[in-house]
Enzyme design. Structure first.
Site, PDB file in Angstrom:
ATOM      1  CG  ASP A  56      -3.951   2.006  -3.696  1.00  0.00           C
ATOM      2  OD1 ASP A  56      -3.455   2.539  -4.710  1.00  0.00           O
ATOM      3  OD2 ASP A  56      -4.739   2.582  -2.926  1.00  0.00           O
ATOM      4  CG  HIS A  64      -9.282   0.987  -4.529  1.00  0.00           C
ATOM      5  ND1 HIS A  64      -8.093   1.237  -5.177  1.00  0.00           N
ATOM      6  CD2 HIS A  64      -9.380   1.955  -3.571  1.00  0.00           C
ATOM      7  CE1 HIS A  64      -7.501   2.297  -4.642  1.00  0.00           C
ATOM      8  NE2 HIS A  64      -8.268   2.752  -3.660  1.00  0.00           N
ATOM      9  CE1 TYR A  93      -3.309   2.794   0.237  1.00  0.00           C
ATOM     10  CE2 TYR A  93      -2.944   2.895   2.610  1.00  0.00           C
ATOM     11  CZ  TYR A  93      -3.546   3.393   1.467  1.00  0.00           C
ATOM     12  OH  TYR A  93      -4.382   4.489   1.542  1.00  0.00           O
TER      13      TYR A  93
END
Length: 276
Positions: free
Chosen positions: A151, A267, A110
């Site tokens: 991500d 998302h 992340y």
């Protein structure tokens, strides 16, 4: 065949209230990487009975957090990306699995969202991307079969952002950020879009390999306006695979919700079957 999914859940407790649990059980997944879990172990574990869970929560409660869910237990895991200058808890989780005689490493990553250039938030993002570049060769030395998922908060090329022209000075599409991905995915000596030259790492963007000339498919849409309805999105969620693993990739897909009000995160999950 190993089915691996990755998704930024935007808060796992809220996602489960909106239907993530049904998606998780219906997907026939072997491994699921989560980002932005925003929970403690006592919050996460009751939501996922029957799964083996590795979880690295952020130091600050309710922020970041990464996890790896698996049907079979991992043989080892690590949370240290090697960056000592600031707190990276809740942003990097490596897990090793044995699939037959093949050692498979999956990483839930992340990357920071960043901010204006020169701010601490953006400086931290640059440092984290630099640390990823240092860690990637070490992962390849560990095993030939690695996938770094999650991500990345960076759209690599104009194909990855609907409104790319208006975002060239914004975090997520800055040339300095995109150049890190140029090196992650490039081979030989690579000149990034910011003009900086460096050695490419030779990893494979599985999503772009599956859709070489297509806009998107996008994985994140702003909550503002009708971005989702009009598919004004960003492709910032990746399966970044070592060449050996990428060569086995089958059926890459982004599970975009059928309608705005059926989403359980901003998302969409990114799913790949690897024919190991």
């Amino acid at each position: 065949m190993v089915r691996i999914a990755s998704v930024n859940v935007n808060g796992v407790r809220a996602a489960f209230r909106k239907g993530m649990g049904e998606w998780l059980e219906a997907g026939d997944f072997d491994v699921v990487a989560l980002q932005e879990v925003r929970a403690l172990d006592e919050d996460l574990l009751p939501l996922v009975p029957g799964w083996h869970v590795l979880h690295d929560p952020a130091t600050a409660k309710g922020r970041a957090g990464v996890a790896v869910l698996s049907r079979e237990p991992s043989i080892e895991h690590r949370t240290d990306i090697g960056l000592k200058t600031f707190d990276t808890k809740g942003r990097w989780l490596e897990a090793d699995f044995l699939h037959g005689e093949t050692l498979l490493t999956v990483v839930s990553a992340y990357v920071h969202s960043g901010g204006e250039v020169g701010t601490p938030k953006q400086d931290d993002k640059f440092r984290f991307l630099q640390s990823m570049g240092k860690r990637l060769p070490q992962l390849r030395a560990h095993t030939d079969h690695v996938v770094v998922m999650g991500d990345f908060n960076v759209g690599h090329t104009p194909l990855d952002i609907k409104n790319w022209k208006g975002n060239q000075k914004n975090a997520g599409f800055l040339p300095e950020e995109r150049s890190h991905l140029d090196r992650f995915f490039g081979t030989g000596m690579v000149t990034g879009v910011d003009g900086v030259r460096g050695r490419g790492h030779g990893w494979v963007d599985v999503g772009r390999a599956a859709h070489p000339d297509q806009d998107g498919p996008y994985t994140w849409w702003s909550q503002r306006g009708k971005a989702f309805d009009n598919d004004v999105g960003w492709r910032i969620d990746y399966h970044m695979a070592s060449p050996a693993l990428a060569s086995t990739a089958r059926d890459y897909r982004v599970e975009r919700a059928s309608a705005w009000d059926t989403r359980w995160s901003d998302h969409a999950p990114v799913i790949v079957d690897y024919d190991l």
